[in-house]
Design a protein around this motif. Structure first.
Motif, PDB file in Angstrom:
ATOM      1  N   PHE A 146     -36.267 -31.826  38.781  1.00  0.00           N
ATOM      2  CA  PHE A 146     -37.219 -30.763  39.248  1.00  0.00           C
ATOM      3  C   PHE A 146     -36.625 -29.196  39.729  1.00  0.00           C
ATOM      4  O   PHE A 146     -38.245 -28.672  39.751  1.00  0.00           O
ATOM      5  N   THR A 192     -38.461 -26.769  37.523  1.00  0.00           N
ATOM      6  CA  THR A 192     -40.262 -26.957  37.645  1.00  0.00           C
ATOM      7  C   THR A 192     -40.514 -26.006  38.404  1.00  0.00           C
ATOM      8  O   THR A 192     -41.560 -25.724  38.037  1.00  0.00           O
ATOM      9  N   VAL A 193     -39.964 -26.512  39.575  1.00  0.00           N
ATOM     10  CA  VAL A 193     -39.990 -25.275  40.337  1.00  0.00           C
ATOM     11  C   VAL A 193     -39.863 -23.269  40.416  1.00  0.00           C
ATOM     12  O   VAL A 193     -40.242 -22.968  40.098  1.00  0.00           O
ATOM     13  N   VAL A 209     -47.591 -32.956  37.068  1.00  0.00           N
ATOM     14  CA  VAL A 209     -47.042 -31.908  38.275  1.00  0.00           C
ATOM     15  C   VAL A 209     -46.433 -31.124  38.263  1.00  0.00           C
ATOM     16  O   VAL A 209     -46.616 -30.107  38.703  1.00  0.00           O
ATOM     17  N   THR A 210     -45.927 -31.070  36.564  1.00  0.00           N
ATOM     18  CA  THR A 210     -44.955 -29.700  35.877  1.00  0.00           C
ATOM     19  C   THR A 210     -46.506 -28.733  35.868  1.00  0.00           C
ATOM     20  O   THR A 210     -46.188 -27.613  35.431  1.00  0.00           O
ATOM     21  N   LEU A 219     -49.334 -26.173  39.575  1.00  0.00           N
ATOM     22  CA  LEU A 219     -49.110 -25.016  40.424  1.00  0.00           C
ATOM     23  C   LEU A 219     -50.526 -24.200  40.938  1.00  0.00           C
ATOM     24  O   LEU A 219     -51.361 -24.173  39.780  1.00  0.00           O
ATOM     25  N   PRO A 256     -44.493 -23.251  44.061  1.00  0.00           N
ATOM     26  CA  PRO A 256     -43.451 -24.334  43.486  1.00  0.00           C
ATOM     27  C   PRO A 256     -42.238 -25.068  44.363  1.00  0.00           C
ATOM     28  O   PRO A 256     -42.850 -26.714  43.187  1.00  0.00           O
ATOM     29  N   GLN A 276     -43.832 -28.631  43.508  1.00  0.00           N
ATOM     30  CA  GLN A 276     -44.067 -29.854  42.505  1.00  0.00           C
ATOM     31  C   GLN A 276     -42.429 -30.022  42.843  1.00  0.00           C
ATOM     32  O   GLN A 276     -42.137 -31.096  42.567  1.00  0.00           O
ATOM     33  N   GLY A 277     -41.261 -29.840  42.801  1.00  0.00           N
ATOM     34  CA  GLY A 277     -40.066 -30.110  43.191  1.00  0.00           C
ATOM     35  C   GLY A 277     -40.419 -31.375  43.689  1.00  0.00           C
ATOM     36  O   GLY A 277     -39.704 -32.033  44.162  1.00  0.00           O
ATOM     37  N   LEU A 333     -42.340 -34.447  42.623  1.00  0.00           N
ATOM     38  CA  LEU A 333     -41.624 -35.008  41.166  1.00  0.00           C
ATOM     39  C   LEU A 333     -39.957 -35.755  41.803  1.00  0.00           C
ATOM     40  O   LEU A 333     -39.510 -36.694  41.678  1.00  0.00           O
ATOM     41  N   ILE A 341     -43.274 -38.758  41.916  1.00  0.00           N
ATOM     42  CA  ILE A 341     -44.911 -38.348  41.426  1.00  0.00           C
ATOM     43  C   ILE A 341     -44.987 -37.846  40.519  1.00  0.00           C
ATOM     44  O   ILE A 341     -44.476 -36.717  40.326  1.00  0.00           O
ATOM     45  N   ILE A 342     -45.649 -38.453  38.461  1.00  0.00           N
ATOM     46  CA  ILE A 342     -45.559 -37.489  37.403  1.00  0.00           C
ATOM     47  C   ILE A 342     -46.693 -36.971  38.264  1.00  0.00           C
ATOM     48  O   ILE A 342     -47.176 -36.065  36.914  1.00  0.00           O
TER      49      ILE A 342
END
Lengths: 635, 635
Positions: A196, A199-200, B33-34, B37, B150, B153-154, B157, B161-162
């Motif tokens: 992950f 992505t961050v 999730v990717t 942002l 950001p 998001q980390g 994931l 969670i997708i």
């Protein structure tokens, strides 16, 4: 099992020396002004046309030639003829050729459709927006290295600029390495770790004005990694290698960089973040080896990638605002490394209070929960409780000021309360620290939290909470409000394989117990149950093993590192475990009367009393809301 | 020529009442999730899996069963066999079944490939990251109404969670109206106005998390506008009508809203921004009529569209930081309306100083140049020079602190200097106010600017600047530095149709002169030239007509509202006018020694002394850099 000995370079030295190595020569590209928001000017931009580019009426009225009106006077009104002495103009209309003044409609007497009368002469250039009042052709609209805002787009278009030269977005390659890494999924095998960080990092790169190039997961293989980095050096301006969190991965990183370029620094005097690798490729582009643990990783991005990217764009690296806070807890630091402590900050009685979060570099959630960052200098041994220190803010100050600090016993319903609160008034939020009931009460007395969740059983009276509040908060004017009643019981494996029913069953040495920390209401309850059963801590295998929350206690049982623990039904349910009820206890919130009466306090009460909250709590199972929101005690 | 009488509603009342009318029911959509942002959670998000989801080694070493090591002691070392008593684990590796502790590699003595020796027992669960140390399945990762960063998001994931439910971006329709409006171009006909507000609005909508729908320019026709608004009400959540700046346009707006819905407010007690129209469509969606003048427009966007959009997303409307500043100029305000004054702020001698910019609602550039906004309450009559007032910041405070305030005579080379300065050190910047040489010198004495540009001729000695500095800055330790020499001359129409050569030619009553303001160096020069020619102001037609800069003076001549003015070559050149040289004058910069020696001062000097700056200045024509950067005087 050999290890490379890391260096211990102070962060500011590594930053200064490494970042100054790179003199980027940015590429320039043309973009349409209408699509230029957030881009950075490569050159100063000069207006091509003036705005207005004609003399325009600034009022509704008539355009006249001033010198032809000089005879007008109250005693000698002057009549003017349309298309001869005047033209009608509205605000914004061009002044017709040959005229040089505007008389406002309010000063006209209409005689007929083609005649007006005035009783005052016009003043030359009065009520006229002259050419270039706003923008003059040739004027510099924006300097170079300016990040374009909406208003800048307006000025550019007004100045006749359709396209502008901007600095190309820096391309940043992201190479996650690690054989244990897998793409985001819910279907993990033991040993798998979800990738992950990539992505961050990509999101950070976007926020800092760049274009991320995500290279996908690369297995731990020197040649594969080397190849990926070589490719990345071709296509990107900056290369990030992200090591897995396993051993020696940074060694891989530094070995690869050495093979294809140069390592400048390997190892910082920071905690976390030590294993950063700072190097460059043969073509002089920066390669940054970012550690695998998420907190180290995000800090290292901030330390190196953010300034590199801003330098590339010729922008100053933005700094975070700083404020002085009072520490709610003592913080110990070892000399020799700079500590980076994530904190939650709130404002209590006109003072900012900071609670440190766990320091573990592996805990992503500390970065989610923190609204501030405390740096402890290399030579410091930490700070005392109550000491005033300076912190950097992760969030805007007005958001920090609206944070409601919960510190005490934790319950899952507090997260639900936060959600309901945010629906009522989104500017409020709850930051909760799980320090146990007793510490929560004491913190109220010290002005370190707004609210403490407590579930403390008075062994003598069998009553909950009130006697503790009376004892420890004698000098405070406080309000005690019920949040919910909740079932406490034995959390055990599915099917209850060890057949645990009563506390006496825990004497069996085959049964591994997991306890809650000292001061937790659940620990007080367990001690009470032991005493009532005439048992001693020594009778329980695992009495000393302490966990800090219901959920992580349940997780330990789920992970089969323990057989049983005392906890709440909802924790057992989310982990798919079995639950044997033991007792119903009262979970209350204690707060000062001052907070209770504040805007934040009243909004919190509104959330607690809402149907929305109560129905969600009862739907979790193991809770009763029969007294939710009721004042149980006040003084 | 009738006019609707506008209301005079105080801004805060219009805001409270209008904004609270709308209870948006946001649409929910799923995003990966990717790609989340900046999106806003529609629901609280709970972790699906724990992180780590297995017991993982926190160190490099061996996994053992603690209870099998209790006999180990310095005097009785214990030997362990691979695959029987231990397994090798690296940081992050799963702990193999049956083991419950890790011994660090540092504490092992390797006997042979399959045997190690220990001299201390292992502690159960030591050096093991237990399941859920970071995230426990079932834990709330994020509340609803949370804007995703950001790090979020980390955590999502990591928690398995997708996809997440987010609030759909509010759609905001933008309808620019006005027959005079044209698309962005450099090819304007008189009366044409470039439609640029729509681009600015679209960018604001994006910044505030929404999706702009730009409807294109609509002519001033009731039915066309009504149709566009009706369409917009179907597809958008919020509708913006932007009136042209001509008369009665807001009347059109309110008439259309009345025809298809309801007008709640028309007319605010604000300056600028008065003609705002606040209404709603038949379907209950907000329609905001934004005035045409750019400054009014951008302020009104901030007052109404920003909070509406944030409410839609369940987010708190962000507030700007505020600071106390000292006013460099007196500001007069009429009672009855709240004034919004754009200011430029810098820090001088530990104090923030604000210079007000022109108030005209039509001057887009004030929004570009301002870094702060001063609100003057309805009942206030303004502030005195030197008074302390609170302002909202448009820019981060660390940028404000690095602003170098120029106030004095303006020269086009100062804009170039800003550009060069930003290339050397982008965190610095110049904010310049054109107040004339003399006022600039006096401002240095009062600590209101860092630098004053001056070009003052001493009639007695024929020398430039030094005597004025000596006279007015007796008590200051100052440095006077040459910026450049520049040609002053007559700026006239192409081909010099009025055949102007000497000052005597200006006596001709057929010739319309345009003058510079009192205190400007160029005005001092003109007065000197008059005196030398034994002429009087009365000999000059237009002596009283004052302009505040070289460029706008040239623009007036270009616009044929004047025939001649005294000014610099570069101003004539950019406007395509002719230039008859009269005199070469010295343009110097005066600053305190304290500023000169500061980091900002030294960086400014570096820019002044750079080849880059000098070559750009000389390339403009009419300048000589023979003394650029030279200290002309200091005390």
């Amino acid at each position: 099992m050999g290890k490379i000995q890391l260096e211990n370079t102070p962060l500011h030295i590594a930053q200064e020396k490494f970042i100054s190595l790179f003199n980027f020569e940015p590429r320039v590209e043309m973009v349409r002004v209408t699509e230029s928001l957030g881009r950075v000017t490569a050159e100063p931009i000069f207006a091509k046309i003036s705005m207005p580019n004609f003399h325009a009426s600034a009022m509704d009225g008539i355009a006249v030639k001033a010198e032809n009106t000089y005879s007008a006077h109250e005693t000698t009104p002057l009549r003017l003829k349309l298309h001869q002495d005047y033209e009608v103009v509205d605000t914004g209309d061009p002044i017709p050729e040959g005229f040089d003044s505007v008389i406002m409609v309010e000063y006209l007497r209409q005689i007929d459709e083609e005649t007006v009368e005035i009783t005052e002469p016009a003043v030359p250039w009065k009520h006229i927006r002259q050419i270039g009042e706003d923008i003059v052709a040739g004027e510099m609209l924006l300097p170079n290295n300016h990040k374009i805002r909406p208003v800048d787009q307006g000025a550019l278009l007004a100045g006749g600029i359709i396209e502008i030269p901007v600095i190309a977005k820096p391309k940043v390659a992201i190479i996650p390495t690690g054989t244990e890494l897998v793409k985001p999924t819910t279907n993990l095998k033991p040993g798998d770790i979800i990738e992950f960080n990539g992505t961050v990092f990509s999101s950070y790169v976007q926020e800092w004005g760049g274009e991320p190039i995500y290279k996908g997961i690369i297995k731990d293989d020197f040649n594969l990694i080397k190849q990926a980095v070589e490719e990345a050096l071709e296509e990107a301006d900056i290369v990030i290698m992200n090591a897995g969190s396993s051993k020696g991965r940074e060694d891989f990183t530094s070995a690869v960089i050495k093979a294809i370029g140069k390592v400048h620094f390997h190892g910082l005097a920071t905690r976390p973040g030590k294993p950063v690798v700072l190097g460059e490729g043969a073509n002089g582009k920066p390669i940054v080896g970012i550690p695998g643990y998420p907190v180290s990783a995000y800090l290292a991005m901030d330390w190196f990638i953010k300034p590199l990217m801003h330098n590339f764009q010729g922008l100053a690296t933005p700094k975070r605002n700083k404020i002085k806070v009072k520490l709610a807890k003592k913080i110990v630091s070892k000399k020799g490394a700079e500590d980076f402590i994530r904190v939650t900050i709130g404002k209590i009685k006109e003072q900012y209070i900071a609670n440190p979060l766990t320091r573990s570099a592996g805990v992503t959630m500390t970065m989610v929960k923190a609204n501030g960052l405390l740096r402890i200098p290399i030579q410091s041994q930490g700070y005392e409780q109550g000491e005033e220190v300076e912190v950097e803010l992760y969030r805007p100050i007005d958001e920090v000021e609206k944070m409601i600090l919960f510190a005490g016993s934790h319950d899952l319903t507090i997260d639900l309360l936060n959600s309901v609160l945010k629906r009522i008034e989104s500017s409020f939020g709850i930051k909760s620290s799980n320090i146990g009931s007793l510490a929560g009460i004491l913190a109220i007395g010290k002005g370190e939290n707004h609210v403490a969740g407590i579930n403390l059983l008075d062994e003598k009276t069998g009553e909950y909470n009130i006697s503790f509040v009376k004892q420890h908060l004698r000098d405070e004017s406080i309000v005690l409000i019920n949040l919910a009643y909740r079932q406490q019981g034995w959390i055990v494996q599915k099917g209850n394989p060890k057949n645990i029913k009563t506390i006496e069953d825990l004497k069996n040495t085959d049964i591994r117990y997991i306890n809650r920390q000292f001061g937790a209401g659940t620990r007080v309850l367990f001690d009470y149950l032991l005493k009532r059963a005439n048992m001693l801590p020594d009778d329980i295998y695992g009495y000393e093993r302490e966990d800090y929350s219901h959920l992580s206690l349940a997780a330990a049982i789920k992970g089969e590192s323990a057989d049983v623990g005392l906890g709440i039904l909802s924790a057992a349910q989310v982990m798919g475990l079995e639950f044997i009820p033991v007792v119903e206890e009262r979970f209350d919130l204690v707060m000062t009367k001052q907070f209770y009466e504040s805007d934040a306090g009243q909004t919190l009460l509104k959330a607690i009393n809402s149907k929305d909250f109560k129905s969600q709590v009862e739907a979790m199972g193991g809770y009763s809301c029969r007294d939710t929101g009721k004042i149980m005690f006040q003084n």
